[in-house]
Design a protein around this motif. Structure first.
Motif, mmCIF file in Angstrom:
data_model
loop_
_atom_site.group_PDB
_atom_site.id
_atom_site.type_symbol
_atom_site.label_atom_id
_atom_site.label_comp_id
_atom_site.label_asym_id
_atom_site.label_seq_id
_atom_site.Cartn_x
_atom_site.Cartn_y
_atom_site.Cartn_z
ATOM 1 N N VAL A 1 65.021 -2.961 -31.622
ATOM 2 C CA VAL A 1 64.724 -3.099 -33.052
ATOM 3 C C VAL A 1 64.624 -1.707 -33.675
ATOM 4 O O VAL A 1 64.047 -0.798 -33.080
ATOM 5 C CB VAL A 1 63.383 -3.855 -33.243
ATOM 6 N N ASP A 2 65.172 -1.583 -34.871
ATOM 7 C CA ASP A 2 65.087 -0.314 -35.590
ATOM 8 C C ASP A 2 64.145 -0.519 -36.777
ATOM 9 O O ASP A 2 64.562 -1.007 -37.831
ATOM 10 C CB ASP A 2 66.471 0.119 -36.065
ATOM 11 N N ALA A 3 62.866 -0.202 -36.586
ATOM 12 C CA ALA A 3 61.872 -0.396 -37.644
ATOM 13 C C ALA A 3 60.809 0.697 -37.535
ATOM 14 O O ALA A 3 60.464 1.119 -36.444
ATOM 15 C CB ALA A 3 61.226 -1.765 -37.523
ATOM 16 N N THR A 4 60.311 1.089 -38.696
ATOM 17 C CA THR A 4 59.268 2.107 -38.714
ATOM 18 C C THR A 4 57.905 1.457 -38.956
ATOM 19 O O THR A 4 57.824 0.310 -39.407
ATOM 20 C CB THR A 4 59.515 3.129 -39.844
ATOM 21 N N LEU A 5 56.857 2.191 -38.666
ATOM 22 C CA LEU A 5 55.513 1.699 -38.959
ATOM 23 C C LEU A 5 55.348 1.479 -40.464
ATOM 24 O O LEU A 5 54.658 0.550 -40.888
ATOM 25 C CB LEU A 5 54.450 2.679 -38.453
ATOM 26 N N HIS A 6 55.980 2.301 -41.251
ATOM 27 C CA HIS A 6 55.892 2.150 -42.700
ATOM 28 C C HIS A 6 56.528 0.825 -43.140
ATOM 29 O O HIS A 6 55.996 0.133 -44.010
ATOM 30 C CB HIS A 6 56.557 3.336 -43.398
ATOM 31 N N GLN A 7 57.641 0.467 -42.528
ATOM 32 C CA GLN A 7 58.269 -0.816 -42.835
ATOM 33 C C GLN A 7 57.360 -1.969 -42.419
ATOM 34 O O GLN A 7 57.277 -2.987 -43.115
ATOM 35 C CB GLN A 7 59.620 -0.935 -42.123
#
Length: 82
Positions: free
Chosen positions: A19-25
Motif C-alpha cells: 500500500v502506498d499511503a502516508t500517515l497524513h492521508q
C-alpha cells in the motif's frame, strides 16, 4: 511513542501490504470517516487537535451519499411539521 517510531512502523506495514499511503492521508481518512458517521465537527476538531474549525473542514469530507441522506431526513421532518 515518538512520531518517528510510528512513521517507521507505518512505512514497514505499508510496504508489507503493498500500500502506498502516508500517515497524513490516514489522518484525512479518519476525519472523513468520522464526519460520515455523524460525529460533530467540533468533536473531530478536538480529536485532531485543531484550534480552528476551518482547518478541520479541510480534513473532513462528507460523502455525497451522507449529504443526500441528511437532506432527505430534513425534508421528511419539515413536511411532518406542516
Amino acid at each position: 511513542m515518538r512520531y518517528q517510531s510510528v512513521h517507521e512502523h507505518w512505512v514497514r506495514y505499508c510496504a508489507a501490504a503493498g500500500v502506498d499511503a502516508t500517515l497524513h492521508q490516514l489522518r484525512h481518512t479518519h476525519a472523513t470517516e468520522l464526519v460520515n458517521a455523524g460525529v460533530s465537527l467540533a468533536t473531530i476538531r478536538k480529536r485532531l487537535g485543531h484550534r480552528n474549525l476551518q482547518t478541520t473542514l479541510r480534513y473532513a469530507e462528507q460523502s455525497d451519499a451522507v449529504a443526500d441522506a441528511e437532506l432527505r431526513a430534513w425534508r421528511r421532518r419539515a413536511s411532518q411539521a406542516r
